[in-house]
Design a protein around this motif. Structure first.
Motif, PDB file in Angstrom:
ATOM      1  N   ASN A 125     -21.604  17.007  52.571  1.00 19.90           N
ATOM      2  CA  ASN A 125     -20.056  17.355  52.029  1.00 19.90           C
ATOM      3  C   ASN A 125     -20.252  17.437  50.697  1.00 19.90           C
ATOM      4  OD1 ASN A 125     -18.791  16.975  54.661  1.00 19.90           O
ATOM      5  ND2 ASN A 125     -18.600  14.721  54.358  1.00 19.90           N
ATOM      6  N   ARG A 126     -21.081  16.619  49.825  1.00 16.50           N
ATOM      7  CA  ARG A 126     -20.947  16.947  48.473  1.00 16.50           C
ATOM      8  C   ARG A 126     -21.517  18.133  48.116  1.00 16.50           C
ATOM      9  NH1 ARG A 126     -22.431  11.295  46.172  1.00 16.50           N
ATOM     10  NH2 ARG A 126     -24.396  11.932  45.484  1.00 16.50           N
ATOM     11  N   GLY A 132     -16.535  24.919  48.422  1.00 18.43           N
ATOM     12  CA  GLY A 132     -15.566  25.212  49.237  1.00 18.43           C
ATOM     13  C   GLY A 132     -14.334  25.481  48.415  1.00 18.43           C
ATOM     14  N   VAL A 133     -13.994  24.466  47.198  1.00 17.52           N
ATOM     15  CA  VAL A 133     -12.885  24.474  46.418  1.00 17.52           C
ATOM     16  C   VAL A 133     -13.215  25.724  45.560  1.00 17.52           C
ATOM     17  CG1 VAL A 133     -11.833  23.263  44.538  1.00 17.52           C
ATOM     18  CG2 VAL A 133     -12.391  22.136  46.567  1.00 17.52           C
ATOM     19  N   ALA A 134     -14.354  25.699  44.701  1.00 18.44           N
ATOM     20  CA  ALA A 134     -14.469  26.993  43.981  1.00 18.44           C
ATOM     21  C   ALA A 134     -14.366  28.274  44.703  1.00 18.44           C
ATOM     22  CB  ALA A 134     -15.753  26.941  43.370  1.00 18.44           C
ATOM     23  N   ALA A 136     -12.371  28.975  47.270  1.00 20.73           N
ATOM     24  CA  ALA A 136     -11.078  29.029  47.677  1.00 20.73           C
ATOM     25  C   ALA A 136     -10.041  29.522  46.327  1.00 20.73           C
ATOM     26  CB  ALA A 136     -10.298  27.694  48.297  1.00 20.73           C
ATOM     27  N   LEU A 137     -10.383  28.951  45.262  1.00 17.03           N
ATOM     28  CA  LEU A 137      -9.764  29.474  44.191  1.00 17.03           C
ATOM     29  C   LEU A 137     -10.120  30.723  43.709  1.00 17.03           C
ATOM     30  CD1 LEU A 137     -10.160  26.265  41.831  1.00 17.03           C
ATOM     31  CD2 LEU A 137      -8.100  27.111  42.782  1.00 17.03           C
ATOM     32  N   LEU A 138     -11.449  31.322  43.819  1.00 12.71           N
ATOM     33  CA  LEU A 138     -11.910  32.415  43.577  1.00 12.71           C
ATOM     34  C   LEU A 138     -11.084  33.695  44.542  1.00 12.71           C
ATOM     35  CD1 LEU A 138     -15.536  32.277  42.560  1.00 12.71           C
ATOM     36  CD2 LEU A 138     -13.678  33.026  41.264  1.00 12.71           C
ATOM     37  N   ARG A 139     -10.851  32.944  45.811  1.00 14.13           N
ATOM     38  CA  ARG A 139     -10.272  34.076  46.975  1.00 14.13           C
ATOM     39  C   ARG A 139      -8.495  34.233  46.588  1.00 14.13           C
ATOM     40  NH1 ARG A 139     -13.159  36.955  48.241  1.00 14.13           N
ATOM     41  NH2 ARG A 139     -14.462  37.239  50.101  1.00 14.13           N
ATOM     42  N   LEU A 140      -8.224  33.530  45.427  1.00  8.59           N
ATOM     43  CA  LEU A 140      -6.880  33.843  45.066  1.00  8.59           C
ATOM     44  C   LEU A 140      -6.809  35.121  43.986  1.00  8.59           C
ATOM     45  CD1 LEU A 140      -5.637  30.094  44.199  1.00  8.59           C
ATOM     46  CD2 LEU A 140      -4.947  31.563  46.086  1.00  8.59           C
ATOM     47  N   VAL A 141      -7.760  35.089  43.371  1.00  6.41           N
ATOM     48  CA  VAL A 141      -8.040  36.115  42.536  1.00  6.41           C
ATOM     49  C   VAL A 141      -8.640  37.434  43.030  1.00  6.41           C
ATOM     50  CG1 VAL A 141      -8.567  36.804  40.034  1.00  6.41           C
ATOM     51  CG2 VAL A 141      -8.640  34.434  40.739  1.00  6.41           C
ATOM     52  N   SER A 142      -9.416  37.121  43.971  1.00  7.79           N
ATOM     53  CA  SER A 142     -10.111  38.354  44.546  1.00  7.79           C
ATOM     54  C   SER A 142      -9.990  38.259  46.057  1.00  7.79           C
ATOM     55  CB  SER A 142     -11.698  38.298  44.282  1.00  7.79           C
ATOM     56  OG  SER A 142     -12.400  39.335  45.092  1.00  7.79           O
ATOM     57  N   ILE A 177     -19.418  22.616  61.269  1.00  9.01           N
ATOM     58  CA  ILE A 177     -17.964  22.734  61.649  1.00  9.01           C
ATOM     59  C   ILE A 177     -17.560  22.780  60.390  1.00  9.01           C
ATOM     60  CG2 ILE A 177     -15.957  21.845  62.563  1.00  9.01           C
ATOM     61  CD1 ILE A 177     -17.524  20.100  64.416  1.00  9.01           C
ATOM     62  N   LYS A 178     -17.748  22.148  59.368  1.00  7.86           N
ATOM     63  CA  LYS A 178     -17.090  22.235  57.991  1.00  7.86           C
ATOM     64  C   LYS A 178     -17.636  23.606  56.989  1.00  7.86           C
ATOM     65  CE  LYS A 178     -17.967  17.708  57.937  1.00  7.86           C
ATOM     66  NZ  LYS A 178     -18.122  16.660  57.126  1.00  7.86           N
ATOM     67  N   LEU A 179     -18.831  23.640  57.490  1.00  8.63           N
ATOM     68  CA  LEU A 179     -19.631  24.936  56.935  1.00  8.63           C
ATOM     69  C   LEU A 179     -18.981  26.301  57.316  1.00  8.63           C
ATOM     70  CD1 LEU A 179     -21.815  26.473  55.419  1.00  8.63           C
ATOM     71  CD2 LEU A 179     -23.376  26.464  57.405  1.00  8.63           C
ATOM     72  N   PHE A 180     -18.357  26.204  58.572  1.00  4.22           N
ATOM     73  CA  PHE A 180     -17.706  27.450  59.060  1.00  4.22           C
ATOM     74  C   PHE A 180     -16.311  27.433  58.582  1.00  4.22           C
ATOM     75  CE2 PHE A 180     -20.999  28.821  61.964  1.00  4.22           C
ATOM     76  CZ  PHE A 180     -20.646  30.214  62.272  1.00  4.22           C
ATOM     77  N   PHE A 181     -15.710  26.501  58.093  1.00  6.90           N
ATOM     78  CA  PHE A 181     -14.403  26.535  57.504  1.00  6.90           C
ATOM     79  C   PHE A 181     -14.559  27.249  55.960  1.00  6.90           C
ATOM     80  CE2 PHE A 181     -11.260  25.007  54.375  1.00  6.90           C
ATOM     81  CZ  PHE A 181     -10.143  24.986  55.273  1.00  6.90           C
ATOM     82  N   VAL A 182     -15.654  27.140  55.519  1.00  9.22           N
ATOM     83  CA  VAL A 182     -15.949  27.955  54.140  1.00  9.22           C
ATOM     84  C   VAL A 182     -16.149  29.127  54.255  1.00  9.22           C
ATOM     85  CG1 VAL A 182     -17.408  27.738  51.578  1.00  9.22           C
ATOM     86  CG2 VAL A 182     -16.549  25.554  53.081  1.00  9.22           C
ATOM     87  N   ILE A 183     -17.269  29.421  55.469  1.00 10.58           N
ATOM     88  CA  ILE A 183     -17.676  30.971  55.771  1.00 10.58           C
ATOM     89  C   ILE A 183     -16.186  31.637  56.030  1.00 10.58           C
ATOM     90  CG2 ILE A 183     -18.436  32.368  57.574  1.00 10.58           C
ATOM     91  CD1 ILE A 183     -20.647  30.160  57.714  1.00 10.58           C
ATOM     92  N   GLY A 184     -15.170  31.125  56.726  1.00 11.33           N
ATOM     93  CA  GLY A 184     -14.034  31.507  57.156  1.00 11.33           C
ATOM     94  C   GLY A 184     -13.269  32.154  55.827  1.00 11.33           C
ATOM     95  N   LEU A 185     -13.298  31.161  54.856  1.00 16.81           N
ATOM     96  CA  LEU A 185     -12.637  31.472  53.360  1.00 16.81           C
ATOM     97  C   LEU A 185     -13.211  32.860  53.002  1.00 16.81           C
ATOM     98  CD1 LEU A 185     -12.377  28.100  51.710  1.00 16.81           C
ATOM     99  CD2 LEU A 185     -10.435  29.392  52.669  1.00 16.81           C
TER     100      LEU A 185
END
Ligand SMILES: [Zn+2]
Length: 251
Positions: A125-126, A132-134, A136-142, A177-185
């Motif tokens: 998770n670390r 994931g957060v970084a 997600a933020l970049l996906r707001l701009v791109s 499972i959590k990795l696929f969340f980030v992949i989805g983003l």
């Protein structure tokens, strides 16, 4: 000028790849990534500049520790090379753009989780959380087109993997499972599903090779993270082309 920058990105990739090996090996054990300095895990000999040049050191030292002669896994120089090639290719494909930052972060995360999943069967998770957060933020701009495809992709990736985990009763780890969340983003719905398909394909091939080499059958589980990482990178750069080609086979 592109050639110059592309080679810069290749060298950056080599150096970062070397660092990602350290991160992937230390973070799951909750060790600091800066201290103690790199050392041989067998004889504790502290590594110097000569030992730490990406790829070059491994080749010249013939993959052995200079202190005790213990063999160093070829996975580490391979990860350096892969990071170098992928960083260079990202710049070559995307140029200076916000999307380049998304690509570099995505590749960095995938390299780190590959190292830690191979070493410990663990996707921490670390690692997933900050990346994931970084991302997600970049996906707001791109953003993807449409923008909400990131959110839908993340939800679908997470839920489908969760479902597989429940049905297979532990065949899929929480990290996957959590990795696929980030992949989805990063990829959106269609390419996330394509990544899963491709990861299963790569995973089967890896599984067969592993089975033949160890002959221990199902006793030694193979980490799925590296197959997901390979699939996700192919999907990121060539997913749309591959899905398009695949669909033409049925029309
Ligand atoms: Zn040693």
């Amino acid at each position: 000028m592109t050639v110059v920058w592309t080679s810069f990105f290749f060298v950056y990739g080599l150096v970062f790849g070397s660092f990602f090996n350290v991160v992937g090996l230390r973070v799951p054990k909750k060790e600091s990534i800066v201290s103690p300095p790199s050392h041989c895990t067998i004889c504790n000999r502290r590594l110097t500049v000569i030992d730490l040049v990406p790829i070059v050191s491994f080749v010249f030292l013939r993959g052995k520790c200079r202190g005790c002669g213990t063999k160093i896994s070829p996975i580490y120089p391979l990860m350096e090379l892969v990071t170098g090639v992928l960083f260079a290719f990202s710049f070559y494909s995307l140029g200076f753009s916000v999307e380049l930052a998304v690509a570099l972060l995505f590749i960095s995360m995938l390299v780190i989780i590959t190292v830690s999943d191979i070493a410990y069967m663990l996707i921490p998770n670390r690692i997933l959380l900050p990346f994931g957060v970084a991302i997600a933020l970049l996906r707001l701009v791109s953003p993807l087109n449409p923008w909400w495809d990131s959110i839908l992709g993340a939800a679908v990736g997470f839920l489908v993997l969760l479902l597989i985990a429940i049905v297979s009763k532990g065949g899929m780890g929480g990290g996957d499972i959590k990795l696929f969340f980030v992949i989805g983003l990063v990829l959106g719905t269609k390419l996330t599903l394509f990544t899963l398909f491709l990861a299963a394909l790569v995973g089967s091939i890896v599984g067969i090779i592993h089975l033949r080499r160890t002959r221990q059958g199902r006793k030694t589980p193979v980490p799925f993270g590296p197959s997901i990482a390979v699939a996700a990178v192919i999907s990121y750069f060539y997913g749309n082309a591959l899905v398009g080609w695949y669909l033409t086979l049925f029309t």
